[in-house]
Design an enzyme around this catalytic site. Structure first.
Site, PDB file in Angstrom:
ATOM      1  N   ARG A  35       0.850  -1.199   0.000  1.00 24.53           N
ATOM      2  CA  ARG A  35       0.000   0.000   0.000  1.00 24.53           C
ATOM      3  C   ARG A  35       0.887   1.252   0.000  1.00 24.53           C
ATOM      4  NH1 ARG A  35      -4.079   0.154   4.796  1.00 24.53           N
ATOM      5  NH2 ARG A  35      -2.121   0.697   5.806  1.00 24.53           N
ATOM      6  N   GLY A 132       7.966 -17.691  11.896  1.00 25.37           N
ATOM      7  CA  GLY A 132       8.332 -16.302  12.150  1.00 25.37           C
ATOM      8  C   GLY A 132       9.103 -15.701  10.977  1.00 25.37           C
ATOM      9  N   ASN A 189      -0.617 -23.313  16.685  1.00 25.75           N
ATOM     10  CA  ASN A 189      -0.358 -22.251  17.659  1.00 25.75           C
ATOM     11  C   ASN A 189      -0.852 -22.629  19.041  1.00 25.75           C
ATOM     12  OD1 ASN A 189       0.539 -20.941  15.348  1.00 25.75           O
ATOM     13  ND2 ASN A 189      -0.086 -18.950  16.134  1.00 25.75           N
ATOM     14  N   GLU A 192       1.707 -24.795  20.388  1.00 24.94           N
ATOM     15  CA  GLU A 192       2.846 -23.912  20.692  1.00 24.94           C
ATOM     16  C   GLU A 192       2.664 -23.284  22.076  1.00 24.94           C
ATOM     17  OE1 GLU A 192       3.738 -20.936  17.559  1.00 24.94           O
ATOM     18  OE2 GLU A 192       3.514 -19.463  19.148  1.00 24.94           O
TER      19      GLU A 192
HETATM   20  C1  6PG Z   1       4.409 -19.013  14.058  1.00 22.29           C
HETATM   21  C2  6PG Z   1       3.948 -18.246  15.297  1.00 22.29           C
HETATM   22  C3  6PG Z   1       3.258 -16.945  14.926  1.00 22.29           C
HETATM   23  C4  6PG Z   1       2.570 -16.331  16.163  1.00 22.29           C
HETATM   24  C5  6PG Z   1       3.362 -15.198  16.733  1.00 22.29           C
HETATM   25  C6  6PG Z   1       2.591 -14.532  17.894  1.00 22.29           C
HETATM   26  O1  6PG Z   1       3.880 -20.112  13.847  1.00 22.29           O
HETATM   27  O2  6PG Z   1       5.297 -18.491  13.371  1.00 22.29           O
HETATM   28  O3  6PG Z   1       2.998 -19.077  15.970  1.00 22.29           O
HETATM   29  O4  6PG Z   1       2.281 -17.237  13.929  1.00 22.29           O
HETATM   30  O5  6PG Z   1       1.378 -15.774  15.791  1.00 22.29           O
HETATM   31  O6  6PG Z   1       4.557 -15.721  17.143  1.00 22.29           O
HETATM   32  O7  6PG Z   1       2.088 -15.502  18.741  1.00 22.29           O
HETATM   33  P1  6PG Z   1       1.277 -15.122  20.085  1.00 22.29           P
HETATM   34  O8  6PG Z   1      -0.110 -15.678  19.875  1.00 22.29           O
HETATM   35  O9  6PG Z   1       2.036 -15.739  21.188  1.00 22.29           O
HETATM   36  O10 6PG Z   1       1.219 -13.604  20.205  1.00 22.29           O
END
Ligand code: 6PG
Length: 479
Positions: A35, A132, A189, A192
């Protein structure tokens, strides 16, 4: 503008920029758009030497730069920003083209978008991208949903830029139709969060009960990372705990505010599990632990409450306790993954996605945040028995969790006695004990529900639903 680009990326914040660079480094001509046009120019100027970029400053030019079928990767914030980009580009596309959403979108949004765009003949590919900024640049784990046709055109490119597992296989595969990819990323996630919470509890127990310093605990995690807990999260935990704050000379972990934040994907995992009726108690405790840490006023008002303060162990006992914590961490990790894969299986059934659980484990072996040697074991378990009802039904996992029993329970006794919160360890053990129990107190719950609400119950000795006339002669009637 010649239509020479095989792929286009719009949204050039760090993740989008790194994904565009990854495609270019892998030999694709990449149309780029943002953008704010200055960001597009900056990318081409700074990284133009890495491969072929086609910088464009309008939606029309961006679309015109793409070969057919056009593949547009959208890397903008989830929610309305994604809808806004779709509204801007969809009218410029033709049947057979595809929009790939690489953000952390909610799978229900993806299902809606896929349905709406399918009516225009456009493929919408909701795609989980994990790893990431570093992963986006050097190889993420990629979880595309959407149509099989879209994967035919897109898959080879994703396989080229994805991380590769130890056996060289790409950490990407078609997960299933419509929102399946974003659903699996959501559960990734959630797992995670659970993984991070269990590691946090192990750290706190080693700190408060064993009496180790952050630097000593870093060494313990480094040792664990050479064994069955070998994983990205264990590896970076050692790095974080070994880090010393330059400004104070104190351990970094002691100068960080102890209030964890969350963008929301872990929360979604629990919300959806509640709707699906899947007990993801380990993931839920991880989400709630983050929420509790943020209630500073509540915590300040509770600090004086009665309860033990941990008394650190002696050196010899501390080493033995650390070994017990490793067992508890590993056993709880098996439970968290069991719960996560149960949710994926339940989502697959509910939305008719036919997700291959072994394939999900396989593409999580590299690139993603939960990447771990452990995932190769899970892949093997599902490949050996696709209909595995639970990871705990796999002989090798059942054996290992059996071997961890005494230590797992001893760690929870110590945590309880010493007043160290271990909700993840405790939830995992409670889930495990509930699954293996001959009888659950749910029978009493059914009796209570029938007493106050005439909600009926079933009997162990015959078919049907029944109700007891609690207010009368307490005789039983068929419902
Ligand atoms: C990934 C991570 C990423 C995540 C951020 C923030 O798979 O690369 O899971 O997608 O969204 O690291 O995570 P939080 O929910 O802890 O803020």
């Amino acid at each position: 503008m010649s239509a020479a680009a095989q792929i286009g990326v719009t949204g050039l914040a760090v993740m989008g920029r790194n994904l565009a660079r990854n495609f270019a480094r892998n030999g694709y001509t990449v149309a780029v758009h943002n953008r704010t046009a200055a960001r597009t120019r900056a990318l081409v100027e700074e990284f133009g030497h890495e491969g072929e970029f086609v910088g464009t400053e309008s939606a029309e030019d961006f679309v015109a730069a793409l070969e057919r079928p056009r593949r547009l990767v959208v890397m903008v914030k989830a929610g309305e920003p994604t809808d806004a980009v779709i509204r801007e580009f969809a009218p410029l596309l033709e049947p057979g083209d595809m929009i790939v959403d690489g953000g952390n979108a909610h799978f229900a949004d993806t299902r809606r978008r896929e349905r709406e765009l399918r009516e225009q003949g456009i493929h919408f590919v909701g795609t989980g991208v994990s790893g990431g900024e570093e992963g986006a640049l050097n190889g993420p784990s990629i979880m595309p949903g959407g149509s099989k046709e879209s994967y035919e055109a897109l898959g080879p490119m994703l396989e080229k830029i994805s991380a590769k597992a130890a056996d060289g296989s790409p950490c990407t595969a078609h997960i299933g139709p419509d929102g399946a990819g974003h659903f699996v990323k959501m559960v990734h996630n959630g797992i995670e969060y659970a993984d991070m919470q269990l590691i946090a509890e192990a750290y706190q127990l080693l700190r408060d009960v064993a009496g180790y310093s952050p630097a000593e605990i870093a060494d313990i995690f480094r040792t664990w990372n050479t064994g069955r807990l070998d994983s990205y999260l264990i590896d970076i935990t050692a790095e974080v705990l070994a880090h010393v704050d330059a400004a104070t000379g104190e351990p970094f972990v002691d100068v960080v505010q102890d209030q964890a934040e969350q963008k929301g994907t872990g929360r979604w995992t629990v919300q959806i599990a509640l709707d699906l009726g899947v007990p993801v108690s380990g993931i839920a405790e991880a989400v709630f632990a983050r929420s509790l840490s943020g209630h500073q006023d509540l915590r300040d008002a509770s600090r004086g409450l009665a309860g033990p303060k941990a008394e650190p162990l002696g050196k010899a006992e501390a080493a033995a306790f650390a070994d017990q914590v490793e067992q508890a961490l590993y056993a709880s990790k098996i439970v968290s993954y069991t719960q996560g894969f149960h949710e994926i299986a339940a989502g697959s059934d509910a939305y008719d996605w036919d997700i291959d659980l072994g394939r999900v484990a396989s593409i999580w072996r590299g690139g993603c945040i939960i990447r771990a040697a452990f995932l190769d074991r899970i892949r093997a378990a599902y490949d050996a028995r696709a209909e595995l009802p639970s990871l705990l039904a796999d002989e090798s996992f059942a054996r290992e969790i059996g071997e961890a029993q005494d230590d797992w329970r001893a760690v929870l006794v110590a945590a309880t006695r010493q007043g160290v919160p271990a909700p993840g360890f405790a939830a995992a053990l409670a889930y495990y004990d509930a699954l293996r129990a001959d009888r659950l107190p749910a029978a009493l719950t059914q009796g209570q529900r029938d007493y106050f609400g005439a909600h009926t119950y079933r009997r162990t000795d015959r078919e049907g639903s029944f109700h007891t006339l609690w207010g009368g002669d307490r005789s039983e009637v068929s419902a």
